[in-house]
Design a protein around this motif. Structure first.
Motif, mmCIF file in Angstrom:
data_model
loop_
_atom_site.group_PDB
_atom_site.id
_atom_site.type_symbol
_atom_site.label_atom_id
_atom_site.label_comp_id
_atom_site.label_asym_id
_atom_site.label_seq_id
_atom_site.Cartn_x
_atom_site.Cartn_y
_atom_site.Cartn_z
ATOM 1 N N MET A 379 5.520 9.288 -5.917
ATOM 2 C CA MET A 379 4.848 8.181 -5.232
ATOM 3 C C MET A 379 3.661 8.685 -4.414
ATOM 4 S SD MET A 379 7.982 5.843 -3.804
ATOM 5 C CE MET A 379 9.055 4.915 -4.891
ATOM 6 N N ILE A 380 3.865 9.797 -3.706
ATOM 7 C CA ILE A 380 2.778 10.344 -2.885
ATOM 8 C C ILE A 380 1.597 10.747 -3.767
ATOM 9 C CG2 ILE A 380 2.132 12.280 -1.401
ATOM 10 C CD1 ILE A 380 5.009 12.204 -0.299
ATOM 11 N N LEU A 381 1.878 11.360 -4.916
ATOM 12 C CA LEU A 381 0.798 11.768 -5.822
ATOM 13 C C LEU A 381 0.030 10.550 -6.348
ATOM 14 C CD1 LEU A 381 2.584 14.600 -7.846
ATOM 15 C CD2 LEU A 381 0.783 14.868 -6.138
ATOM 16 N N ALA A 382 0.752 9.474 -6.671
ATOM 17 C CA ALA A 382 0.079 8.256 -7.135
ATOM 18 C C ALA A 382 -0.784 7.648 -6.034
ATOM 19 C CB ALA A 382 1.107 7.244 -7.624
ATOM 20 N N ALA A 383 -0.270 7.666 -4.795
ATOM 21 C CA ALA A 383 -1.061 7.154 -3.674
ATOM 22 C C ALA A 383 -2.312 8.001 -3.464
ATOM 23 C CB ALA A 383 -0.205 7.124 -2.406
ATOM 24 N N LEU A 384 -2.180 9.320 -3.602
ATOM 25 C CA LEU A 384 -3.345 10.198 -3.473
ATOM 26 C C LEU A 384 -4.353 9.933 -4.598
ATOM 27 C CD1 LEU A 384 -1.646 13.576 -2.469
ATOM 28 C CD2 LEU A 384 -3.002 12.066 -1.013
ATOM 29 N N ALA A 385 -3.842 9.596 -5.778
ATOM 30 C CA ALA A 385 -4.745 9.256 -6.890
ATOM 31 C C ALA A 385 -5.606 8.056 -6.532
ATOM 32 C CB ALA A 385 -3.936 8.981 -8.162
ATOM 33 N N PHE A 386 -5.015 7.067 -5.865
ATOM 34 C CA PHE A 386 -5.790 5.885 -5.487
ATOM 35 C C PHE A 386 -6.704 6.176 -4.300
ATOM 36 C CE2 PHE A 386 -3.903 3.514 -8.641
ATOM 37 C CZ PHE A 386 -4.384 2.214 -8.646
ATOM 38 N N ALA A 387 -6.310 7.103 -3.450
ATOM 39 C CA ALA A 387 -7.230 7.523 -2.389
ATOM 40 C C ALA A 387 -8.454 8.195 -3.000
ATOM 41 C CB ALA A 387 -6.513 8.479 -1.438
ATOM 42 N N LEU A 662 -10.861 -8.174 -2.368
ATOM 43 C CA LEU A 662 -11.472 -7.237 -1.430
ATOM 44 C C LEU A 662 -12.558 -6.457 -2.138
ATOM 45 C CD1 LEU A 662 -8.149 -5.767 0.041
ATOM 46 C CD2 LEU A 662 -9.595 -7.453 1.169
ATOM 47 N N GLU A 663 -13.360 -5.734 -1.360
ATOM 48 C CA GLU A 663 -14.214 -4.725 -1.965
ATOM 49 C C GLU A 663 -13.323 -3.752 -2.726
ATOM 50 O OE1 GLU A 663 -17.509 -4.285 -1.995
ATOM 51 O OE2 GLU A 663 -18.005 -6.038 -0.769
ATOM 52 N N GLN A 664 -13.826 -3.245 -3.860
ATOM 53 C CA GLN A 664 -12.956 -2.460 -4.711
ATOM 54 C C GLN A 664 -12.401 -1.221 -4.010
ATOM 55 O OE1 GLN A 664 -11.774 -3.413 -7.973
ATOM 56 N NE2 GLN A 664 -10.405 -1.937 -7.019
ATOM 57 N N TRP A 665 -13.227 -0.540 -3.236
ATOM 58 C CA TRP A 665 -12.738 0.642 -2.528
ATOM 59 C C TRP A 665 -11.652 0.270 -1.528
ATOM 60 C CZ3 TRP A 665 -12.823 0.991 2.731
ATOM 61 C CH2 TRP A 665 -13.681 0.124 3.413
ATOM 62 N N ALA A 666 -11.809 -0.891 -0.882
ATOM 63 C CA ALA A 666 -10.809 -1.335 0.089
ATOM 64 C C ALA A 666 -9.500 -1.691 -0.602
ATOM 65 C CB ALA A 666 -11.342 -2.531 0.875
ATOM 66 N N GLU A 667 -9.590 -2.259 -1.796
ATOM 67 C CA GLU A 667 -8.376 -2.576 -2.545
ATOM 68 C C GLU A 667 -7.635 -1.304 -2.944
ATOM 69 O OE1 GLU A 667 -8.308 -5.887 -5.531
ATOM 70 O OE2 GLU A 667 -7.781 -4.246 -6.896
ATOM 71 N N PHE A 668 -8.382 -0.273 -3.361
ATOM 72 C CA PHE A 668 -7.746 1.004 -3.675
ATOM 73 C C PHE A 668 -7.032 1.576 -2.444
ATOM 74 C CE2 PHE A 668 -10.961 1.918 -7.294
ATOM 75 C CZ PHE A 668 -10.134 1.277 -8.205
ATOM 76 N N VAL A 669 -7.689 1.503 -1.296
ATOM 77 C CA VAL A 669 -7.079 2.000 -0.053
ATOM 78 C C VAL A 669 -5.833 1.188 0.284
ATOM 79 C CG1 VAL A 669 -7.419 2.252 2.434
ATOM 80 C CG2 VAL A 669 -9.230 2.940 0.858
ATOM 81 N N PHE A 671 -3.765 -0.368 -1.787
ATOM 82 C CA PHE A 671 -2.654 0.019 -2.660
ATOM 83 C C PHE A 671 -2.116 1.403 -2.284
ATOM 84 C CE2 PHE A 671 -4.114 -3.312 -5.674
ATOM 85 C CZ PHE A 671 -2.880 -3.888 -5.930
ATOM 86 N N ALA A 672 -3.010 2.324 -1.959
ATOM 87 C CA ALA A 672 -2.560 3.660 -1.550
ATOM 88 C C ALA A 672 -1.710 3.569 -0.283
ATOM 89 C CB ALA A 672 -3.757 4.581 -1.325
ATOM 90 N N GLY A 673 -2.170 2.785 0.689
ATOM 91 C CA GLY A 673 -1.411 2.628 1.927
ATOM 92 C C GLY A 673 -0.061 1.973 1.705
ATOM 93 N N LEU A 674 -0.031 0.934 0.841
ATOM 94 C CA LEU A 674 1.233 0.269 0.547
ATOM 95 C C LEU A 674 2.227 1.225 -0.101
ATOM 96 C CD1 LEU A 674 0.002 -3.213 -0.775
ATOM 97 C CD2 LEU A 674 1.197 -2.748 1.371
ATOM 98 N N LEU A 675 1.734 2.052 -1.018
ATOM 99 C CA LEU A 675 2.648 2.976 -1.688
ATOM 100 C C LEU A 675 3.145 4.052 -0.729
ATOM 101 C CD1 LEU A 675 4.115 3.628 -4.250
ATOM 102 C CD2 LEU A 675 2.169 4.983 -5.014
ATOM 103 N N PHE A 676 2.295 4.521 0.176
ATOM 104 C CA PHE A 676 2.754 5.463 1.197
ATOM 105 C C PHE A 676 3.871 4.837 2.037
ATOM 106 C CE2 PHE A 676 -1.263 8.074 0.919
ATOM 107 C CZ PHE A 676 -0.613 9.276 0.677
ATOM 108 N N ALA A 677 3.694 3.571 2.433
ATOM 109 C CA ALA A 677 4.714 2.889 3.233
ATOM 110 C C ALA A 677 6.005 2.723 2.436
ATOM 111 C CB ALA A 677 4.185 1.531 3.693
ATOM 112 N N VAL A 678 5.863 2.327 1.176
ATOM 113 C CA VAL A 678 7.036 2.164 0.319
ATOM 114 C C VAL A 678 7.740 3.501 0.105
ATOM 115 C CG1 VAL A 678 7.739 1.680 -2.061
ATOM 116 C CG2 VAL A 678 6.291 0.063 -0.839
ATOM 117 N N CYS A 679 6.964 4.576 0.006
ATOM 118 C CA CYS A 679 7.541 5.917 -0.161
ATOM 119 C C CYS A 679 8.426 6.275 1.039
ATOM 120 C CB CYS A 679 6.428 6.936 -0.334
ATOM 121 S SG CYS A 679 7.008 8.638 -0.495
ATOM 122 N N ILE A 680 7.974 5.932 2.230
ATOM 123 C CA ILE A 680 8.778 6.197 3.432
ATOM 124 C C ILE A 680 10.073 5.385 3.385
ATOM 125 C CG2 ILE A 680 8.842 5.942 5.942
ATOM 126 C CD1 ILE A 680 5.804 6.450 5.927
#
Length: 722
Positions: A379-387, A662-669, A671-680
């Motif tokens: 999950m962390i690696l996927a979130a980093l991919a979106f970052a 959202l702006e595309q970069w903001a949408e990527f951020v 999703f990355a943030g949501l996955l980090f939260a879900v990972c926790i």
């Protein structure tokens, strides 16, 4: 490309083991070259390769089909892509019920493959531009995709299990190796198709544009071939009759337990140790205990859809991002939708590296890298991919055309006169210095308006020479070029509207201004001739494939000339001014109005590396772990639960794309943030999860160690009289 449950641990999905005490007639299949492998599995493996080629090949070009053929915007295209993907992972439940309760695996594969083929054919016909209008194209596309989703999802839980059925019980090791070959055929089909079908779409031209009909037609042919190959092996297959669907039994058991608990909610009735114990009046103790084990694992599945929400955007948002990048790899031009081939390629590379290198190394270091930790790391690696994708998006936007807001427009000046000119716009001090002749504008300047439109006075002072003034009406949220030129010995001008956004699909756009004294007809490859009137006539924009456009033919009143346009690059917009003729060559000046894509497509490689590594750690580990936590009879239930996590992940993307643009970069951020939260959250749930061995529980049952609670009384599923 391994979101399919069958692609990681298909060996766990035999799911049709005969009940104890049942006697079935076993058919001995011919063997492959004297081995213990049934000859029938060759037909199944080839069938799976063709079917996966068909599915992933069609899906690879789907987003660009929505965007460029149906002319939907990016959010709607993304939403429909994920609606289709989600449907493909809901329908396996229907296929499993049909196979186990009614038709059996063989007939289910045959009948739903026919539905699959019909869907492909309808989809291909809907991509032919001359067939009907826009409404018909959309209708055919939706019907075709619905049938494809029902077909591919319906056979998904059947094919791998049907292959496992071909082996005798004493050949368990051969069965395990078969699933490895089966998995290889899936990835080979997806790898080849995601590279080939974008070439069929982009490099083959039909009906005057991208050949989506061919890009969808070839996968349709492969699906026909898959069906023919599967039917050809009919006489060799071992076909087990349907024995009832365990998923339905589990749902009925859970439903009865809830219903019985609600009916007997009086405080006078003793409580039971587990809420599923309320099903004991109707269902066996063994089934209830097995359902308990399954629900513990399914509870861990709750956070998992967020991973798939990110993973499946490779075919939508990441493909759209690739259209805004420089795809020239030293002469090899990759299509935006071709980058998806990296995922199956990297999966095939990473699996042996992780299994034979990384995991043994961690064990040697005595690091307790449990399955839960592996999945959390994925999950962390996927979130980093979106970052990483967000960073790339920010860099892409740095050279985007500015978007004017209400009461605002943008202006540039093209000085085609003989001398430099000072430009003043209604007392606005926009241009500090005089504009040199044929000076390439550095950027557009902002015009602030008093309303939706405003008439502005443009004062032009040639150096040396007299001043001239012109009035033009400027609309808000528009982009303009002011052409300044000499006419009849004095300064004149013309205000023309410019392109506001980059050309789509990584194309280039060009328009012509004819400063010569003759009308010009320009031929650009397969495009229709572009006619440009003399005396500073202006053509419309023409979109072209990226490339070098040297020695283009131009016809005038006095003969034929050649015109050298040079490189027209990805995503750029050009204005070409035809000045005069020298011999048989037209002299021209080229201005780049919208800058070319400057971020190379290779910068997407890190995000593909991260998400593919994350997939190996998350998906393969997750299925193996969940299968180890449930008895054999419940593995198909876990398979269904796993596929549903993929389906709900696509639903999440659909909701975000439509409800919160959202702006595309903001949408990527996001999703990355949501996955980090879900990972926790998942890590916390995993910390309190206690692994079990279903075999140990089975042994306890057989020894009578798992008695029902002493305070449990027999209840009927109706209100008790007290």
């Amino acid at each position: 490309m391994a979101e399919d449950g069958t692609k990681q641990t298909a060996k766990g999905e035999t799911g049709d083991d005969a009940p104890k005490g049942a006697c079935t007639l076993q058919k001995k299949s011919p063997k492959l070259c004297g081995t213990n492998y049934p000859l029938s599995i060759a037909f199944i493996v080839v069938n799976e390769f063709c079917e996966r080629f068909s599915y992933y090949g069609m899906k690879a070009v789907l987003t660009l089909y929505f965007l460029n053929f149906l002319h939907w915007d990016e959010n709607l295209s993304t939403s429909m892509y994920h609606a289709f993907s989600g449907l493909c992972y809901f329908t396996p439940l229907i296929g499993a019920i049909i196979a186990d309760s009614w038709l059996g695996k063989f007939k289910t594969i045959i009948y739903l493959s026919i539905v699959y083929v019909i869907g492909h054919v309808i989809k291909s016909v809907g991509a032919i531009p001359v067939v009907g209008d826009q409404v018909l194209h959309v209708a055919l596309s939706m019907v075709g995709l619905s049938l494809i989703a029902f077909g591919t999802g319906g056979i998904k839980p059947c094919v791998a299990a049907f292959g496992g059925d071909q082996f005798e019980e004493e050949h368990a090791s051969e069965r395990s190796k078969f699933f490895s070959v089966f998995y290889l055929s899936i990835n080979a089909g997806s790898l080849i198709s995601t590279f080939v079908t974008p070439v069929l779409r982009g490099d083959v031209k039909c009906f005057g544009g991208d050949c989506f009909a061919l890009a969808f037609g070839v996968p349709a042919v492969l699906m026909v071939l898959a069906l023919v190959v599967f039917i050809s092996g009919s006489g060799l297959y071992k076909k087990t009759p349907p024995r009832g669907n365990i998923l339905l039994q589990v749902c009925q058991c859970v439903g009865f337990a809830i219903k019985n608990r609600v009916k007997n909610r009086s405080r006078l009735i003793p409580k039971r140790e587990h809420w599923l114990d309320w099903a004991s009046e109707k269902y066996s103790k063994q089934l209830i205990n097995e359902v308990k084990m399954v629900t513990r694992v399914l509870f861990l599945f709750i956070p998992l859809p967020m991973f798939w929400a990110l993973f499946d955007q490779q075919g939508s948002r990441w493909t759209l991002q690739a259209t805004k990048m420089d795809a020239d790899f030293g002469g090899l031009i990759l299509k935006p939708d071709q980058m998806q081939f990296l995922n199956p390629l990297l999966i095939l590379i990473f699996i042996p590296i992780f299994d034979l290198g990384l995991y043994p190394l961690l064990n040697l270091c005595r690091l307790n890298f449990t399955p839960i930790k592996k999945m959390a790391t994925g999950m962390i690696l996927a979130a980093l991919a979106f970052a990483a994708a967000a960073i790339i998006e920010v860099k892409i936007n740095e050279r985007d055309m500015p978007k004017p807001v209400p009461k605002e427009s943008f202006l540039q000046v093209l000085n085609l006169a003989d001398n430099k000119v000072q430009v003043t716009v209604q007392d606005r001090d926009l241009f500090q210095q005089p504009i040199e002749t044929f000076q390439d504008p550095a950027e557009y300047l902002k015009l602030i308006l008093s309303g939706k439109q405003q008439t502005l006075r443009f004062n032009l002072q040639e150096t040396p020479g007299p001043a001239s003034a012109f009035n033009y009406t400027v609309e808000e949220k528009s982009v303009y070029s002011l052409i300044v030129y000499k006419a009849g010995g004095s300064i004149s001008s013309r205000l023309i509207t410019d392109m506001q956004t980059k050309p789509g699909k990584g194309m280039a756009a060009v328009r012509f201004i004819n400063a010569w004294e003759q009308n010009v007809n320009i031929t650009l490859g397969g495009q229709e001739d572009i006619s440009v009137n003399k005396s500073y006539g202006v053509s419309g924009y023409t979109t072209l494939e990226r490339g070098n456009y040297n020695t283009r033919k131009c016809r005038t009143e006095t003969g034929e000339f050649s015109l050298d346009l040079g490189l027209l690059d990805f995503g750029a917009s050009y204005t070409v001014v035809i000045i005069n003729a020298s011999g048989n060559t037209l002299n021209a000046w080229k201005s780049e109005d919208i800058k070319a894509n400057h971020i190379h497509l290779a910068w997407q490689l890190p995000q593909y590396l991260l998400i593919s590594a994350g997939e190996v750690m998350f998906s393969i580990t997750g299925l193996a772990f969940s299968y180890s936590q449930a008895p054999v009879s419940m593995k198909s239930v876990l398979q269904a639960g796993w596929l549903l996590t993929v389906a709900f992940g696509n639903v999440i993307v659909l909701i975000v794309a439509q409800a919160a643009p959202l702006e595309q970069w903001a949408e990527f951020v996001l999703f990355a943030g949501l996955l980090f939260a879900v990972c926790i959250l998942f890590s916390i749930m995993g910390y309190f999860y206690i692994s079990v061995d279903p075999e140990d529980l089975k042994e306890k049952e057989e020894k009578g160690e798992m008695e029902m609670p002493s305070n449990m009384i027999n209840l009927v599923p109706k209100k008790a009289k007290l």
